[in-house]
Design a protein around this motif. Structure first.
Motif, PDB file in Angstrom:
ATOM      1  N   LEU A 190      19.452  57.687  11.340  1.00  0.00           N
ATOM      2  CA  LEU A 190      20.023  56.347  11.214  1.00  0.00           C
ATOM      3  C   LEU A 190      18.949  55.275  11.366  1.00  0.00           C
ATOM      4  O   LEU A 190      18.933  54.282  10.621  1.00  0.00           O
ATOM      5  CB  LEU A 190      21.122  56.149  12.254  1.00  0.00           C
ATOM      6  CG  LEU A 190      21.823  54.791  12.248  1.00  0.00           C
ATOM      7  CD1 LEU A 190      22.484  54.527  10.912  1.00  0.00           C
ATOM      8  CD2 LEU A 190      22.845  54.726  13.385  1.00  0.00           C
ATOM      9  N   ASP A 191      18.055  55.465  12.332  1.00  0.00           N
ATOM     10  CA  ASP A 191      16.967  54.503  12.512  1.00  0.00           C
ATOM     11  C   ASP A 191      16.069  54.449  11.277  1.00  0.00           C
ATOM     12  O   ASP A 191      15.575  53.378  10.905  1.00  0.00           O
ATOM     13  CB  ASP A 191      16.132  54.875  13.741  1.00  0.00           C
ATOM     14  CG  ASP A 191      16.874  54.613  15.044  1.00  0.00           C
ATOM     15  OD1 ASP A 191      17.875  53.867  15.001  1.00  0.00           O
ATOM     16  OD2 ASP A 191      16.459  55.161  16.083  1.00  0.00           O
ATOM     17  N   ALA A 192      15.857  55.587  10.628  1.00  0.00           N
ATOM     18  CA  ALA A 192      15.016  55.624   9.439  1.00  0.00           C
ATOM     19  C   ALA A 192      15.668  54.855   8.292  1.00  0.00           C
ATOM     20  O   ALA A 192      15.005  54.087   7.588  1.00  0.00           O
ATOM     21  CB  ALA A 192      14.743  57.071   9.029  1.00  0.00           C
ATOM     22  N   VAL A 193      16.985  55.047   8.091  1.00  0.00           N
ATOM     23  CA  VAL A 193      17.706  54.302   7.045  1.00  0.00           C
ATOM     24  C   VAL A 193      17.707  52.814   7.370  1.00  0.00           C
ATOM     25  O   VAL A 193      17.459  51.958   6.489  1.00  0.00           O
ATOM     26  CB  VAL A 193      19.153  54.818   6.910  1.00  0.00           C
ATOM     27  CG1 VAL A 193      19.896  54.024   5.845  1.00  0.00           C
ATOM     28  CG2 VAL A 193      19.167  56.289   6.562  1.00  0.00           C
ATOM     29  N   TYR A 194      17.985  52.485   8.602  1.00  0.00           N
ATOM     30  CA  TYR A 194      17.999  51.088   9.060  1.00  0.00           C
ATOM     31  C   TYR A 194      16.645  50.431   8.849  1.00  0.00           C
ATOM     32  O   TYR A 194      16.552  49.293   8.368  1.00  0.00           O
ATOM     33  CB  TYR A 194      18.400  51.070  10.535  1.00  0.00           C
ATOM     34  CG  TYR A 194      18.259  49.752  11.243  1.00  0.00           C
ATOM     35  CD1 TYR A 194      19.172  48.726  11.041  1.00  0.00           C
ATOM     36  CD2 TYR A 194      17.206  49.536  12.145  1.00  0.00           C
ATOM     37  CE1 TYR A 194      19.046  47.522  11.713  1.00  0.00           C
ATOM     38  CE2 TYR A 194      17.072  48.338  12.819  1.00  0.00           C
ATOM     39  CZ  TYR A 194      17.991  47.326  12.600  1.00  0.00           C
ATOM     40  OH  TYR A 194      17.856  46.137  13.264  1.00  0.00           O
ATOM     41  N   PHE A 195      15.568  51.143   9.171  1.00  0.00           N
ATOM     42  CA  PHE A 195      14.221  50.603   9.003  1.00  0.00           C
ATOM     43  C   PHE A 195      13.919  50.369   7.516  1.00  0.00           C
ATOM     44  O   PHE A 195      13.271  49.384   7.153  1.00  0.00           O
ATOM     45  CB  PHE A 195      13.195  51.562   9.607  1.00  0.00           C
ATOM     46  CG  PHE A 195      11.792  51.033   9.597  1.00  0.00           C
ATOM     47  CD1 PHE A 195      11.392  50.069  10.509  1.00  0.00           C
ATOM     48  CD2 PHE A 195      10.859  51.497   8.676  1.00  0.00           C
ATOM     49  CE1 PHE A 195      10.101  49.567  10.500  1.00  0.00           C
ATOM     50  CE2 PHE A 195       9.564  51.013   8.670  1.00  0.00           C
ATOM     51  CZ  PHE A 195       9.183  50.037   9.574  1.00  0.00           C
ATOM     52  N   CYS A 196      14.407  51.272   6.646  1.00  0.00           N
ATOM     53  CA  CYS A 196      14.222  51.095   5.197  1.00  0.00           C
ATOM     54  C   CYS A 196      14.910  49.827   4.701  1.00  0.00           C
ATOM     55  O   CYS A 196      14.336  49.051   3.939  1.00  0.00           O
ATOM     56  CB  CYS A 196      14.780  52.307   4.436  1.00  0.00           C
ATOM     57  SG  CYS A 196      13.751  53.756   4.495  1.00  0.00           S
ATOM     58  N   VAL A 197      16.142  49.619   5.141  1.00  0.00           N
ATOM     59  CA  VAL A 197      16.911  48.449   4.699  1.00  0.00           C
ATOM     60  C   VAL A 197      16.280  47.158   5.207  1.00  0.00           C
ATOM     61  O   VAL A 197      16.147  46.175   4.476  1.00  0.00           O
ATOM     62  CB  VAL A 197      18.375  48.567   5.158  1.00  0.00           C
ATOM     63  CG1 VAL A 197      19.135  47.275   4.879  1.00  0.00           C
ATOM     64  CG2 VAL A 197      19.059  49.736   4.465  1.00  0.00           C
ATOM     65  N   VAL A 198      15.893  47.150   6.472  1.00  0.00           N
ATOM     66  CA  VAL A 198      15.261  45.958   7.048  1.00  0.00           C
ATOM     67  C   VAL A 198      13.943  45.653   6.349  1.00  0.00           C
ATOM     68  O   VAL A 198      13.585  44.490   6.122  1.00  0.00           O
ATOM     69  CB  VAL A 198      15.055  46.165   8.569  1.00  0.00           C
ATOM     70  CG1 VAL A 198      14.187  45.059   9.148  1.00  0.00           C
ATOM     71  CG2 VAL A 198      16.386  46.204   9.294  1.00  0.00           C
ATOM     72  N   THR A 199      13.224  46.687   5.968  1.00  0.00           N
ATOM     73  CA  THR A 199      11.956  46.506   5.252  1.00  0.00           C
ATOM     74  C   THR A 199      12.194  46.023   3.833  1.00  0.00           C
ATOM     75  O   THR A 199      11.539  45.092   3.347  1.00  0.00           O
ATOM     76  CB  THR A 199      11.160  47.827   5.236  1.00  0.00           C
ATOM     77  OG1 THR A 199      10.921  48.248   6.577  1.00  0.00           O
ATOM     78  CG2 THR A 199       9.832  47.659   4.519  1.00  0.00           C
ATOM     79  N   MET A 200      13.144  46.663   3.127  1.00  0.00           N
ATOM     80  CA  MET A 200      13.418  46.330   1.736  1.00  0.00           C
ATOM     81  C   MET A 200      13.882  44.889   1.579  1.00  0.00           C
ATOM     82  O   MET A 200      13.478  44.194   0.644  1.00  0.00           O
ATOM     83  CB  MET A 200      14.477  47.279   1.182  1.00  0.00           C
ATOM     84  CG  MET A 200      14.870  46.998  -0.264  1.00  0.00           C
ATOM     85  SD  MET A 200      16.025  48.219  -0.917  1.00  0.00           S
ATOM     86  CE  MET A 200      17.436  47.930   0.121  1.00  0.00           C
TER      87      MET A 200
END
Length: 353
Positions: free
Chosen positions: A101-111
């Motif tokens: 979940l943290d990995a997906v969240y980090f992707c969205v926040v970065t994108m």
């Protein structure tokens, strides 16, 4: 000198006024009710076997054939990003909840370039990965995800038109005509309503799940959808980050679309003002000379229409030149007019090439 080179004194004695009136009415009907270009799907296949150009479906069909591609690109981006950042999760510092979940969240926040700072790269590898994913993510948001937003907005736009004309019970043709006339305004209204819903939903969620007070929750929402991302308030719980994955994508794209439609609405208003000035301005002798394309001393209806369209900025001289080149190619017998035989001869010569 009157129209068609007839002297005014002779006009009353030799020409029937009723006939002139009928001729003028016929000319008006000819240009006001002229046939539009036939739809490609109704044009029969030519005798030479050349099929017509396929016509795209209207807004009542599939709006964006590439909508599936949007989902595929997004899934690939999030999939690759999730796997990459999950593998290097130990090299990412910050408040953590669940690895995937943290990995997906980090992707969205970065994108979306929100960049709270609650999760930050802490090694050379993760910093390089973040650089790569922020550029590809911005390109994805700018070039692809807006199509998905347009798709959703146009769907809601149709519902909005139906709601505004509920008592009138408009048909598909009436809805399409209304959207063509007031489409940008309806899109602004639709996106604004959607933006308000997302802001309210985000504020309520942050107050109930993340346990922020109302002001801090609203502050976090505003910092997120504008991609300001101060980072002092963010989603820190497992449920919060699961919600943020969808909400951040939807809210940031919706805000971008809202500003885009506002700019488009202003441009449309300026265009309409220009059209009104052109149509209300008095015609002068200078305009008459400029509109006389064939230099015969008179301006017919076609020349007048072309001149006014150029003044409105709807067509340019380059457009006219390109159209005239096509006309000359089709006018095989060089008669200055097009007939069925000209079209057949032109198609035959193109097929031989």
């Amino acid at each position: 000198m009157a129209k068609d080179g007839v002297e005014k004194p002779l006009l009353s004695g030799l020409v029937n006024p009723t006939a002139l009136t009928s001729k003028k009415d016929a000319l008006k009907r000819r240009y006001r009710h002229c046939k539009s270009a036939p739809l490609a799907e109704f044009v029969p296949v030519g005798t030479n076997g050349i099929r017509p150009i396929p016509r795209y479906e209207s807004i009542f069909g599939k709006l964006h054939p590439s909508f599936k591609k949007v989902a595929i690109f997004l899934a690939v981006y999030l999939g690759v990003g999730t796997v990459s950042f999950y593998l290097v999760r130990n090299q990412v510092e910050g408040t953590k909840t669940d690895g995937i979940l943290d990995a997906v969240y980090f992707c969205v926040v970065t994108m979306t370039t929100v960049g709270y700072g609650d999760l930050v790269p802490d090694s050379v590898l993760t910093k390089l990965l973040a650089c790569a994913f922020v550029f590809t993510g911005m390109a994805l948001v700018g070039l692809i995800l807006t199509k998905a937003a347009d798709y959703l907005v146009e769907k809601q736009e149709i519902l909005l038109v139906k709601a505004l004309h509920m008592r009138q019970k408009p048909g598909p043709a009436d809805i399409l005509k209304d959207i063509e006339t007031n489409g940008v305004r309806y899109k602004c209204i639709t996106v604004f309503i959607l933006l308000l819903v997302l802001i309210i939903a985000g504020t309520i969620f942050l107050t109930t799940v993340e346990k922020l007070d109302t002001v801090d929750a609203f502050y976090c929402v505003c910092a997120t959808i504008t991609t300001l991302g101060y980072g002092d308030k963010s989603f820190s719980t497992k449920a919060g980050r699961a919600f943020a994955v969808i909400w951040i994508l939807a809210s940031t794209i919706t805000l971008a679309q809202f500003f885009l439609y506002i700019a488009e609405l202003n441009a449309e208003k300026r265009q309409r003002a220009l059209v009104e000035r052109v149509l209300t301005r008095r015609m002068t002798n200078v305009d008459l000379e400029a509109a006389d394309l064939d230099d015969d001393g008179v301006v017919d209806a076609a020349e007048f229409i072309i001149y006014k369209l150029k003044e409105m900025g709807k067509i340019s001289q380059e457009d006219i030149s390109l159209i005239m080149e096509e006309f000359e190619d089709l006018d095989v017998d060089q008669s200055g007019t097009l007939s069925a035989s000209d079209i057949m001869l032109a198609q035959s010569s193109q097929a031989e090439r």
